[in-house]
Scaffold this motif. Sequence first.
Motif, PDB file in Angstrom:
ATOM      1  N   SER A 109      51.651 -21.328 -41.577  1.00 17.63           N
ATOM      2  CA  SER A 109      52.783 -21.663 -40.704  1.00 17.63           C
ATOM      3  C   SER A 109      52.510 -21.252 -39.260  1.00 17.63           C
ATOM      4  N   GLY A 110      51.581 -20.317 -39.064  1.00 19.01           N
ATOM      5  CA  GLY A 110      51.175 -19.900 -37.720  1.00 19.01           C
ATOM      6  C   GLY A 110      50.034 -20.733 -37.161  1.00 19.01           C
ATOM      7  N   GLN A 111      49.741 -21.853 -37.808  1.00 16.83           N
ATOM      8  CA  GLN A 111      48.696 -22.790 -37.394  1.00 16.83           C
ATOM      9  C   GLN A 111      47.290 -22.201 -37.456  1.00 16.83           C
ATOM     10  N   LYS A 112      47.086 -21.253 -38.373  1.00 16.17           N
ATOM     11  CA  LYS A 112      45.760 -20.684 -38.587  1.00 16.17           C
ATOM     12  C   LYS A 112      45.123 -21.357 -39.796  1.00 16.17           C
ATOM     13  N   SER A 113      43.819 -21.605 -39.704  1.00 16.71           N
ATOM     14  CA  SER A 113      43.085 -22.229 -40.794  1.00 16.71           C
ATOM     15  C   SER A 113      42.992 -21.257 -41.968  1.00 16.71           C
ATOM     16  N   TRP A 114      43.094 -21.793 -43.185  1.00 17.11           N
ATOM     17  CA  TRP A 114      43.071 -20.982 -44.398  1.00 17.11           C
ATOM     18  C   TRP A 114      42.288 -21.728 -45.469  1.00 17.11           C
ATOM     19  N   THR A 115      41.381 -21.030 -46.145  1.00 17.43           N
ATOM     20  CA  THR A 115      40.606 -21.614 -47.239  1.00 17.43           C
ATOM     21  C   THR A 115      41.082 -20.986 -48.542  1.00 17.43           C
ATOM     22  N   PRO A 116      41.774 -21.752 -49.394  1.00 18.83           N
ATOM     23  CA  PRO A 116      42.226 -21.214 -50.676  1.00 18.83           C
ATOM     24  C   PRO A 116      41.044 -20.805 -51.550  1.00 18.83           C
ATOM     25  N   GLN A 117      41.216 -19.743 -52.296  1.00 20.28           N
ATOM     26  CA  GLN A 117      40.203 -19.249 -53.229  1.00 20.28           C
ATOM     27  C   GLN A 117      40.787 -19.396 -54.631  1.00 20.28           C
ATOM     28  N   PHE A 118      40.190 -20.244 -55.456  1.00 22.35           N
ATOM     29  CA  PHE A 118      40.727 -20.591 -56.763  1.00 22.35           C
ATOM     30  C   PHE A 118      40.143 -19.700 -57.864  1.00 22.35           C
ATOM     31  N   LEU A 119      40.997 -19.323 -58.811  1.00 28.25           N
ATOM     32  CA  LEU A 119      40.590 -18.458 -59.926  1.00 28.25           C
ATOM     33  C   LEU A 119      39.516 -19.141 -60.757  1.00 28.25           C
ATOM     34  N   GLN A 120      38.393 -18.438 -60.974  1.00 27.72           N
ATOM     35  CA  GLN A 120      37.282 -18.968 -61.755  1.00 27.72           C
ATOM     36  C   GLN A 120      37.122 -18.257 -63.090  1.00 27.72           C
TER      37      GLN A 120
END
Length: 97
Positions: free
Chosen positions: A9-20
């Motif tokens: 929401s603060g316009q920062k890039s985010w890379t989700p990390q998915f459970l493996q």
Amino acid sequence: MAYLTGVTSGQKSWTPQFLQTINQATCLGCGRCFKVCGRNVMTLRGIDEAGEFVEDEDDEFERRVMTIANSDNCIGCQACIKVCPKNCHSYSPLELN
């Protein structure tokens, strides 16, 4: 290599990390990760003395551990690792083709 990314929401890039994976050797079966996940990604299962999963709930089991039940439901928020006292989850970003 390109990964799925989002924007906060603060316009920062985010890379989700998915459970493996969940390391069943260190999992306490406390259920904290299960309780914090609203997406039904994990389930608690019994394992016997040989370390095999118990299929029938009426069978005797040594202890319970968390397992991945519905990996496709994971949104990559990593809330589960934030409450895990043993840090037994592993994650990776989603690689785009």
